[in-house]
Design an enzyme around this catalytic site. Sequence first.
Site, PDB file in Angstrom:
ATOM      1  N   SER A   1      -8.110   8.252  -1.896  1.00 40.86           N
ATOM      2  CA  SER A   1      -7.097   8.058  -0.864  1.00 40.86           C
ATOM      3  C   SER A   1      -5.931   7.305  -1.506  1.00 40.86           C
ATOM      4  CB  SER A   1      -7.695   7.246   0.287  1.00 40.86           C
ATOM      5  OG  SER A   1      -6.707   6.924   1.228  1.00 40.86           O
TER       6      SER A   1
ATOM      7  N   LYS B   1      -6.177  12.492  -1.121  1.00 47.82           N
ATOM      8  CA  LYS B   1      -5.658  12.283   0.238  1.00 47.82           C
ATOM      9  C   LYS B   1      -4.395  11.446   0.130  1.00 47.82           C
ATOM     10  CE  LYS B   1      -7.304   9.149   3.728  1.00 47.82           C
ATOM     11  NZ  LYS B   1      -8.475   8.739   4.548  1.00 47.82           N
TER      12      LYS B   1
ATOM     13  N   LYS C   1      -1.643   9.124   2.127  1.00 49.26           N
ATOM     14  CA  LYS C   1      -1.271   8.418   3.342  1.00 49.26           C
ATOM     15  C   LYS C   1       0.147   8.851   3.701  1.00 49.26           C
ATOM     16  CE  LYS C   1      -4.831   5.710   4.135  1.00 49.26           C
ATOM     17  NZ  LYS C   1      -5.613   5.832   5.387  1.00 49.26           N
TER      18      LYS C   1
ATOM     19  N   ASP D   1      -3.374  11.626   5.776  1.00 52.34           N
ATOM     20  CA  ASP D   1      -3.884  10.703   6.805  1.00 52.34           C
ATOM     21  C   ASP D   1      -2.730   9.881   7.348  1.00 52.34           C
ATOM     22  OD1 ASP D   1      -5.289   8.931   8.383  1.00 52.34           O
ATOM     23  OD2 ASP D   1      -6.486   8.068   6.745  1.00 52.34           O
TER      24      ASP D   1
ATOM     25  N   GLU E   1      -5.469  14.072   9.072  1.00 53.86           N
ATOM     26  CA  GLU E   1      -6.341  13.042   9.656  1.00 53.86           C
ATOM     27  C   GLU E   1      -5.563  12.135  10.600  1.00 53.86           C
ATOM     28  OE1 GLU E   1      -8.387  10.982   6.527  1.00 53.86           O
ATOM     29  OE2 GLU E   1      -9.077   9.358   7.819  1.00 53.86           O
TER      30      GLU E   1
ATOM     31  N   ASP F   1     -10.401  10.129  12.828  1.00 52.41           N
ATOM     32  CA  ASP F   1     -10.998   8.949  12.188  1.00 52.41           C
ATOM     33  C   ASP F   1     -11.096   7.853  13.258  1.00 52.41           C
ATOM     34  OD1 ASP F   1     -11.390   6.511  10.840  1.00 52.41           O
ATOM     35  OD2 ASP F   1      -9.879   6.856   9.297  1.00 52.41           O
TER      36      ASP F   1
ATOM     37  N   LYS G   1     -17.208   6.918   9.243  1.00 54.41           N
ATOM     38  CA  LYS G   1     -17.295   5.625   8.553  1.00 54.41           C
ATOM     39  C   LYS G   1     -18.303   4.812   9.342  1.00 54.41           C
ATOM     40  CE  LYS G   1     -12.346   5.394   7.448  1.00 54.41           C
ATOM     41  NZ  LYS G   1     -11.062   4.746   7.810  1.00 54.41           N
TER      42      LYS G   1
ATOM     43  N   GLY H   1     -13.642   5.842   4.078  1.00 51.39           N
ATOM     44  CA  GLY H   1     -13.841   4.573   3.383  1.00 51.39           C
ATOM     45  C   GLY H   1     -12.948   3.503   3.952  1.00 51.39           C
TER      46      GLY H   1
HETATM   47  O1  OSB Z   1      -7.749   5.512   7.462  1.00 50.28           O
HETATM   48  O2  OSB Z   1      -9.133   6.223   6.069  1.00 50.28           O
HETATM   49  C1  OSB Z   1      -8.423   5.317   6.458  1.00 50.28           C
HETATM   50  C2  OSB Z   1      -8.533   2.316   4.086  1.00 50.28           C
HETATM   51  C3  OSB Z   1      -8.510   1.276   4.985  1.00 50.28           C
HETATM   52  C4  OSB Z   1      -8.429   1.558   6.327  1.00 50.28           C
HETATM   53  C5  OSB Z   1      -8.363   2.881   6.775  1.00 50.28           C
HETATM   54  C6  OSB Z   1      -8.410   3.936   5.870  1.00 50.28           C
HETATM   55  C7  OSB Z   1      -8.456   3.631   4.507  1.00 50.28           C
HETATM   56  C8  OSB Z   1      -8.449   4.641   3.454  1.00 50.28           C
HETATM   57  C9  OSB Z   1      -9.059   4.266   2.124  1.00 50.28           C
HETATM   58  O3  OSB Z   1      -7.937   5.731   3.571  1.00 50.28           O
HETATM   59  C10 OSB Z   1     -10.307   4.991   1.822  1.00 50.28           C
HETATM   60  C11 OSB Z   1     -11.076   4.354   0.683  1.00 50.28           C
HETATM   61  O4  OSB Z   1     -11.912   3.460   0.935  1.00 50.28           O
HETATM   62  O5  OSB Z   1     -10.835   4.735  -0.461  1.00 50.28           O
HETATM   63 MG    MG Z   2      -8.223   7.475   8.065  1.00 48.69          MG
END
Ligand code: OSB
Ligand code: MG
Length: 369
Positions: free
Chosen positions: A135, A161, A163, A188, A213, A238, A262, A290
Amino acid sequence: MRIESIELRKIFLPYLSPFETSGWREQGSHAIIVRMQADGIVGWGEAPVGENPFYNEENQKSAWSILQDYLAPLLLRVDLASPWDVTPAFARVRGNRMAKAGLEFTVWDLFARREGRSLANLLGGTRDRVEVGVSVGIQKDLPTLLAVVAGYLSEGYSRIKLKIKPGWDIEPARAVRESWPELRLQVDANSIYRLQDAAHLAQLDAFNLLLIEQPLAHDDIFDHAELKRSLKSPLCLDESIVSPDHARWAISLQACDIFNIKPSRIGGLGDAKRIHDLAQAAGMAVWHGGMLETGIGRAVNVALASLPNFTLPGDISANDRYFARDIVQNPFTLNPDSTLTVPTGLGHGALVDEAYLDDITLERWELRA
Ligand code: OSB
Ligand code: MG
Protein backbone atom coordinates in the site's frame (compact mmCIF):
# COMPACT_ATOMS: atom_id res chain seq x y z
CA MET A 1 -8.82 -21.14 30.48
CA ARG A 2 -8.52 -18.39 33.07
CA ILE A 3 -6.29 -15.46 32.12
CA GLU A 4 -3.88 -14.77 34.98
CA SER A 5 -2.38 -11.46 33.90
CA ILE A 6 -2.75 -8.86 31.17
CA GLU A 7 0.05 -6.43 30.43
CA LEU A 8 -0.48 -3.48 28.09
CA ARG A 9 2.13 -1.23 26.56
CA LYS A 10 1.77 1.99 24.63
CA ILE A 11 4.50 2.11 22.02
CA PHE A 12 5.88 4.42 19.40
CA LEU A 13 7.78 2.64 16.62
CA PRO A 14 8.83 4.98 13.77
CA TYR A 15 8.05 4.09 10.16
CA LEU A 16 10.81 4.16 7.55
CA SER A 17 8.86 7.03 5.97
CA PRO A 18 5.65 8.83 6.98
CA PHE A 19 2.44 7.22 5.72
CA GLU A 20 -0.12 9.59 4.17
CA THR A 21 -3.73 8.86 3.21
CA SER A 22 -6.65 11.07 2.13
CA GLY A 23 -7.31 11.89 5.77
CA TRP A 24 -4.15 11.66 7.86
CA ARG A 25 -0.38 11.37 7.94
CA GLU A 26 1.43 9.37 10.65
CA GLN A 27 5.14 9.04 11.44
CA GLY A 28 5.07 5.69 13.16
CA SER A 29 3.07 3.00 14.92
CA HIS A 30 1.16 4.11 18.03
CA ALA A 31 -0.11 0.60 18.69
CA ILE A 32 -0.92 -1.00 22.03
CA ILE A 33 0.96 -4.26 22.59
CA VAL A 34 -0.64 -6.95 24.77
CA ARG A 35 1.08 -9.71 26.77
CA MET A 36 -1.00 -12.29 28.65
CA GLN A 37 -0.29 -15.28 30.83
CA ALA A 38 -2.46 -18.35 31.41
CA ASP A 39 -1.64 -21.94 32.37
CA GLY A 40 2.09 -21.18 32.29
CA ILE A 41 1.87 -19.93 28.69
CA VAL A 42 2.63 -16.43 27.38
CA GLY A 43 0.69 -14.94 24.46
CA TRP A 44 1.14 -11.69 22.55
CA GLY A 45 -1.21 -9.45 20.60
CA GLU A 46 -1.51 -5.96 19.17
CA ALA A 47 -4.24 -3.34 18.90
CA PRO A 48 -2.98 -1.40 15.85
CA VAL A 49 -4.63 1.88 16.79
CA GLY A 50 -3.38 5.15 15.35
CA GLU A 51 -2.28 8.36 17.00
CA ASN A 52 -5.58 9.99 15.99
CA PRO A 53 -9.17 8.78 15.44
CA PHE A 54 -9.03 9.40 11.69
CA TYR A 55 -9.39 5.83 10.33
CA ASN A 56 -12.04 4.71 12.83
CA GLU A 57 -13.22 6.26 16.09
CA GLU A 58 -10.32 4.84 18.12
CA ASN A 59 -6.86 6.07 18.92
CA GLN A 60 -4.07 5.05 21.27
CA LYS A 61 -5.46 7.04 24.19
CA SER A 62 -9.04 5.84 23.78
CA ALA A 63 -8.01 2.19 23.45
CA TRP A 64 -5.71 2.54 26.46
CA SER A 65 -8.55 3.74 28.65
CA ILE A 66 -11.22 1.31 27.34
CA LEU A 67 -8.80 -1.60 27.77
CA GLN A 68 -7.95 -0.65 31.36
CA ASP A 69 -11.40 0.43 32.53
CA TYR A 70 -13.53 -2.23 30.83
CA LEU A 71 -12.03 -4.89 28.57
CA ALA A 72 -9.12 -6.22 30.62
CA PRO A 73 -11.20 -6.50 33.85
CA LEU A 74 -14.03 -8.21 31.90
CA LEU A 75 -11.64 -10.75 30.38
CA LEU A 76 -10.19 -11.71 33.76
CA ARG A 77 -13.68 -12.62 34.95
CA VAL A 78 -14.46 -15.11 32.13
CA ASP A 79 -13.64 -18.81 32.06
CA LEU A 80 -12.79 -19.29 28.40
CA ALA A 81 -13.73 -22.61 26.78
CA SER A 82 -12.36 -21.35 23.45
CA PRO A 83 -11.17 -18.11 21.83
CA TRP A 84 -14.69 -17.73 20.44
CA ASP A 85 -15.85 -16.80 23.96
CA VAL A 86 -13.97 -13.48 23.96
CA THR A 87 -16.16 -11.51 21.52
CA PRO A 88 -19.46 -12.26 23.35
CA ALA A 89 -17.80 -11.34 26.66
CA PHE A 90 -17.05 -7.87 25.23
CA ALA A 91 -20.43 -7.37 23.54
CA ARG A 92 -21.74 -4.96 26.15
CA VAL A 93 -18.95 -2.50 25.32
CA ARG A 94 -19.97 -0.81 22.09
CA GLY A 95 -17.51 -0.26 19.25
CA ASN A 96 -13.84 0.03 20.27
CA ARG A 97 -13.13 -2.97 18.09
CA MET A 98 -9.36 -2.51 17.80
CA ALA A 99 -9.03 -2.44 21.58
CA LYS A 100 -11.10 -5.64 21.77
CA ALA A 101 -9.10 -7.26 18.97
CA GLY A 102 -5.79 -6.69 20.78
CA LEU A 103 -7.02 -8.92 23.61
CA GLU A 104 -8.87 -11.40 21.39
CA PHE A 105 -5.79 -12.03 19.21
CA THR A 106 -3.75 -12.73 22.33
CA VAL A 107 -6.29 -15.30 23.55
CA TRP A 108 -6.14 -17.08 20.16
CA ASP A 109 -2.35 -17.14 20.48
CA LEU A 110 -2.63 -18.66 23.99
CA PHE A 111 -5.08 -21.37 22.88
CA ALA A 112 -3.02 -22.27 19.80
CA ARG A 113 0.11 -22.55 21.97
CA ARG A 114 -1.66 -24.61 24.59
CA GLU A 115 -2.90 -27.01 21.90
CA GLY A 116 0.57 -27.22 20.35
CA ARG A 117 -0.69 -25.76 17.07
CA SER A 118 -0.04 -22.78 14.86
CA LEU A 119 -2.61 -20.00 14.81
CA ALA A 120 -3.13 -20.56 11.06
CA ASN A 121 -3.93 -24.21 11.74
CA LEU A 122 -6.31 -23.36 14.59
CA LEU A 123 -8.16 -20.86 12.37
CA GLY A 124 -8.54 -23.36 9.53
CA GLY A 125 -5.88 -21.99 7.20
CA THR A 126 -5.23 -23.97 4.04
CA ARG A 127 -2.22 -22.18 2.50
CA ASP A 128 1.47 -22.32 3.36
CA ARG A 129 2.19 -18.98 1.65
CA VAL A 130 0.04 -15.86 1.23
CA GLU A 131 0.23 -13.45 -1.70
CA VAL A 132 1.01 -9.87 -0.72
CA GLY A 133 1.41 -6.39 -2.17
CA VAL A 134 2.26 -2.90 -0.96
CA SER A 135 0.00 0.00 0.00
CA VAL A 136 1.73 3.16 -1.25
CA GLY A 137 0.89 6.38 0.58
CA ILE A 138 0.27 9.75 -1.07
CA GLN A 139 3.56 11.16 -2.42
CA LYS A 140 4.66 14.72 -3.06
CA ASP A 141 4.59 14.44 -6.88
CA LEU A 142 4.27 11.91 -9.71
CA PRO A 143 8.02 11.36 -10.32
CA THR A 144 8.43 10.51 -6.63
CA LEU A 145 5.46 8.12 -6.81
CA LEU A 146 6.87 6.33 -9.86
CA ALA A 147 10.24 5.97 -8.15
CA VAL A 148 8.63 4.60 -4.97
CA VAL A 149 6.55 2.09 -6.96
CA ALA A 150 9.59 1.06 -9.01
CA GLY A 151 11.46 0.42 -5.76
CA TYR A 152 8.78 -1.95 -4.44
CA LEU A 153 8.54 -3.77 -7.77
CA SER A 154 12.29 -4.30 -7.77
CA GLU A 155 11.98 -5.84 -4.28
CA GLY A 156 9.58 -8.38 -5.79
CA TYR A 157 6.12 -7.09 -4.89
CA SER A 158 3.70 -7.82 -7.71
CA ARG A 159 0.64 -5.84 -6.59
CA ILE A 160 0.48 -2.15 -5.75
CA LYS A 161 -2.24 -0.14 -4.01
CA LEU A 162 -2.25 3.63 -4.35
CA LYS A 163 -3.77 5.88 -1.72
CA ILE A 164 -5.92 8.47 -3.50
CA LYS A 165 -7.71 11.74 -2.67
CA PRO A 166 -9.24 14.58 -4.72
CA GLY A 167 -6.35 16.09 -6.71
CA TRP A 168 -4.30 12.88 -6.32
CA ASP A 169 -6.39 10.20 -7.98
CA ILE A 170 -6.81 10.03 -11.77
CA GLU A 171 -3.29 11.23 -12.63
CA PRO A 172 -1.38 8.94 -10.24
CA ALA A 173 -3.44 5.95 -11.41
CA ARG A 174 -2.80 6.89 -15.05
CA ALA A 175 0.93 7.44 -14.50
CA VAL A 176 1.44 4.09 -12.78
CA ARG A 177 -0.71 2.23 -15.31
CA GLU A 178 1.17 3.79 -18.26
CA SER A 179 4.52 2.83 -16.74
CA TRP A 180 3.46 -0.76 -15.93
CA PRO A 181 0.64 -1.88 -18.26
CA GLU A 182 0.40 -5.39 -16.71
CA LEU A 183 0.78 -4.48 -13.03
CA ARG A 184 -1.91 -5.61 -10.59
CA LEU A 185 -3.04 -2.17 -9.41
CA GLN A 186 -5.75 -0.93 -7.04
CA VAL A 187 -6.64 2.30 -5.22
CA ASP A 188 -7.91 3.25 -1.74
CA ALA A 189 -9.73 6.51 -0.97
CA ASN A 190 -10.29 6.06 2.79
CA SER A 191 -13.80 7.57 2.66
CA ILE A 192 -12.96 10.97 1.13
CA TYR A 193 -15.54 11.09 -1.72
CA ARG A 194 -19.32 11.53 -1.83
CA LEU A 195 -21.93 10.06 -4.13
CA GLN A 196 -21.86 13.26 -6.24
CA ASP A 197 -18.30 12.26 -7.22
CA ALA A 198 -19.55 9.17 -9.09
CA ALA A 199 -18.71 10.54 -12.56
CA HIS A 200 -15.28 11.65 -11.39
CA LEU A 201 -14.54 8.21 -9.91
CA ALA A 202 -15.73 6.48 -13.09
CA GLN A 203 -12.63 7.92 -14.80
CA LEU A 204 -10.66 5.32 -12.83
CA ASP A 205 -12.38 2.63 -14.90
CA ALA A 206 -9.88 3.38 -17.69
CA PHE A 207 -6.97 1.89 -15.73
CA ASN A 208 -7.92 -1.78 -15.39
CA LEU A 209 -7.89 -1.69 -11.58
CA LEU A 210 -8.31 -4.78 -9.41
CA LEU A 211 -10.59 -2.71 -7.20
CA ILE A 212 -11.50 0.72 -5.83
CA GLU A 213 -11.47 0.63 -2.02
CA GLN A 214 -13.81 2.60 0.28
CA PRO A 215 -14.53 5.70 -1.80
CA LEU A 216 -17.52 6.88 0.31
CA ALA A 217 -18.20 7.48 4.00
CA HIS A 218 -16.66 5.21 6.65
CA ASP A 219 -20.08 4.20 7.96
CA ASP A 220 -21.93 4.01 4.65
CA ILE A 221 -23.26 0.92 2.91
CA PHE A 222 -26.30 2.45 1.20
CA ASP A 223 -24.60 5.03 -1.06
CA HIS A 224 -21.90 2.53 -2.02
CA ALA A 225 -24.67 0.30 -3.40
CA GLU A 226 -25.73 3.14 -5.68
CA LEU A 227 -22.17 4.10 -6.61
CA LYS A 228 -21.38 0.51 -7.53
CA ARG A 229 -23.96 0.64 -10.34
CA SER A 230 -22.10 3.49 -12.03
CA LEU A 231 -18.60 1.93 -11.80
CA LYS A 232 -17.10 -0.77 -14.00
CA SER A 233 -14.16 -1.35 -11.64
CA PRO A 234 -14.84 -3.76 -8.77
CA LEU A 235 -15.82 -1.89 -5.60
CA CYS A 236 -14.30 -2.94 -2.27
CA LEU A 237 -15.36 -1.95 1.26
CA ASP A 238 -12.91 -1.54 4.15
CA GLU A 239 -14.03 0.92 6.88
CA SER A 240 -17.76 0.15 6.41
CA ILE A 241 -17.51 -3.56 7.23
CA VAL A 242 -16.99 -3.74 11.00
CA SER A 243 -19.07 -6.84 11.86
CA PRO A 244 -20.63 -9.94 10.32
CA ASP A 245 -23.96 -8.07 10.25
CA HIS A 246 -22.42 -5.24 8.22
CA ALA A 247 -21.03 -7.85 5.83
CA ARG A 248 -24.46 -9.44 5.50
CA TRP A 249 -26.08 -6.06 4.83
CA ALA A 250 -23.49 -5.20 2.18
CA ILE A 251 -23.98 -8.55 0.46
CA SER A 252 -27.74 -8.17 0.56
CA LEU A 253 -27.66 -4.59 -0.80
CA GLN A 254 -25.01 -5.50 -3.39
CA ALA A 255 -23.00 -2.58 -2.03
CA CYS A 256 -19.64 -3.97 -3.15
CA ASP A 257 -17.88 -6.77 -5.05
CA ILE A 258 -15.08 -7.49 -2.59
CA PHE A 259 -14.36 -7.15 1.14
CA ASN A 260 -11.11 -6.00 2.67
CA ILE A 261 -10.86 -8.00 5.91
CA LYS A 262 -8.81 -6.59 8.80
CA PRO A 263 -9.40 -8.55 11.99
CA SER A 264 -8.47 -5.48 14.07
CA ARG A 265 -11.20 -3.34 12.45
CA ILE A 266 -13.72 -6.14 13.07
CA GLY A 267 -12.89 -6.66 16.75
CA GLY A 268 -11.12 -9.99 16.41
CA LEU A 269 -10.33 -13.11 14.47
CA GLY A 270 -13.61 -14.86 15.29
CA ASP A 271 -15.82 -12.26 13.59
CA ALA A 272 -13.24 -11.83 10.81
CA LYS A 273 -13.51 -15.54 10.06
CA ARG A 274 -17.30 -15.28 10.11
CA ILE A 275 -17.12 -12.53 7.50
CA HIS A 276 -14.71 -14.63 5.44
CA ASP A 277 -17.21 -17.51 5.55
CA LEU A 278 -20.23 -15.30 4.74
CA ALA A 279 -18.41 -13.87 1.73
CA GLN A 280 -17.36 -17.32 0.56
CA ALA A 281 -20.96 -18.57 0.76
CA ALA A 282 -22.08 -15.51 -1.26
CA GLY A 283 -19.39 -16.07 -3.91
CA MET A 284 -17.59 -12.85 -2.93
CA ALA A 285 -13.79 -12.62 -2.89
CA VAL A 286 -11.97 -11.20 0.12
CA TRP A 287 -8.43 -9.99 0.71
CA HIS A 288 -6.49 -9.14 3.84
CA GLY A 289 -5.94 -5.46 4.61
CA GLY A 290 -3.38 -3.99 6.95
CA MET A 291 -2.96 -1.32 9.62
CA LEU A 292 0.83 -0.97 9.33
CA GLU A 293 1.10 -3.49 12.17
CA THR A 294 4.27 -4.34 14.04
CA GLY A 295 5.62 -7.86 13.65
CA ILE A 296 3.09 -9.12 16.22
CA GLY A 297 -0.06 -7.98 14.42
CA ARG A 298 1.56 -8.90 11.13
CA ALA A 299 1.94 -12.54 12.19
CA VAL A 300 -1.75 -12.62 13.20
CA ASN A 301 -2.70 -11.21 9.78
CA VAL A 302 -0.60 -13.77 7.90
CA ALA A 303 -2.29 -16.60 9.81
CA LEU A 304 -5.78 -15.33 8.97
CA ALA A 305 -4.86 -14.70 5.33
CA SER A 306 -4.07 -18.41 4.96
CA LEU A 307 -7.82 -19.15 4.90
CA PRO A 308 -9.11 -20.32 1.50
CA ASN A 309 -11.31 -17.39 0.41
CA PHE A 310 -8.45 -14.83 0.64
CA THR A 311 -7.95 -14.94 -3.12
CA LEU A 312 -6.50 -11.47 -3.78
CA PRO A 313 -3.06 -10.26 -2.57
CA GLY A 314 -3.03 -8.75 0.93
CA ASP A 315 -1.69 -5.46 2.33
CA ILE A 316 0.67 -7.56 4.43
CA SER A 317 4.10 -6.52 3.27
CA ALA A 318 7.33 -7.83 4.80
CA ASN A 319 8.36 -6.13 8.06
CA ASP A 320 11.20 -4.21 6.37
CA ARG A 321 8.70 -2.31 4.20
CA TYR A 322 7.54 -0.54 7.39
CA PHE A 323 10.30 -0.41 10.02
CA ALA A 324 14.09 -0.14 10.14
CA ARG A 325 13.89 -2.41 13.18
CA ASP A 326 10.76 -4.27 14.26
CA ILE A 327 9.93 -5.60 17.74
CA VAL A 328 10.24 -9.23 16.65
CA GLN A 329 13.30 -11.43 16.19
CA ASN A 330 11.84 -13.28 13.19
CA PRO A 331 10.54 -10.74 10.67
CA PHE A 332 8.78 -11.93 7.52
CA THR A 333 10.81 -11.64 4.34
CA LEU A 334 9.32 -11.49 0.87
CA ASN A 335 9.55 -14.67 -1.21
CA PRO A 336 10.43 -14.22 -4.91
CA ASP A 337 6.80 -14.98 -5.86
CA SER A 338 5.48 -11.96 -3.86
CA THR A 339 4.35 -14.15 -0.96
CA LEU A 340 5.03 -14.45 2.75
CA THR A 341 5.43 -17.88 4.31
CA VAL A 342 2.79 -18.82 6.89
CA PRO A 343 4.47 -19.73 10.20
CA THR A 344 4.04 -23.35 11.31
CA GLY A 345 5.42 -23.03 14.86
CA LEU A 346 3.36 -22.42 17.99
CA GLY A 347 0.71 -19.69 17.99
CA HIS A 348 1.10 -16.79 15.58
CA GLY A 349 4.80 -17.42 15.73
CA ALA A 350 6.16 -13.89 16.31
CA LEU A 351 9.18 -14.04 18.64
CA VAL A 352 9.05 -10.76 20.52
CA ASP A 353 12.33 -8.86 20.98
CA GLU A 354 11.54 -7.85 24.54
CA ALA A 355 14.65 -5.70 24.98
CA TYR A 356 13.81 -3.57 21.96
CA LEU A 357 10.13 -3.54 22.93
CA ASP A 358 11.22 -2.06 26.28
CA ASP A 359 13.15 0.64 24.40
CA ILE A 360 10.12 1.80 22.43
CA THR A 361 7.57 1.45 25.27
CA LEU A 362 6.06 4.75 26.39
CA GLU A 363 3.90 3.41 29.21
CA ARG A 364 3.13 0.03 30.83
CA TRP A 365 0.18 -1.24 32.83
CA GLU A 366 -0.62 -4.63 34.27
CA LEU A 367 -3.71 -6.28 35.72
CA ARG A 368 -3.59 -9.59 37.61
CA ALA A 369 -6.46 -11.94 38.36
O1 OSB B 1 -7.19 1.89 4.58
O2 OSB B 1 -6.16 0.11 4.20
C1 OSB B 1 -6.21 1.17 4.78
C2 OSB B 1 -3.06 1.82 6.85
C3 OSB B 1 -3.59 2.40 7.97
C4 OSB B 1 -4.95 2.60 8.03
C5 OSB B 1 -5.78 2.23 6.96
C6 OSB B 1 -5.24 1.62 5.83
C7 OSB B 1 -3.85 1.45 5.78
C8 OSB B 1 -3.15 0.88 4.63
C9 OSB B 1 -1.81 0.23 4.88
O3 OSB B 1 -3.56 0.94 3.49
C10 OSB B 1 -1.81 -1.23 4.70
C11 OSB B 1 -0.58 -1.88 5.30
O4 OSB B 1 -0.60 -2.25 6.49
O5 OSB B 1 0.41 -2.02 4.58
MG1 MG C 1 -8.38 0.80 3.22
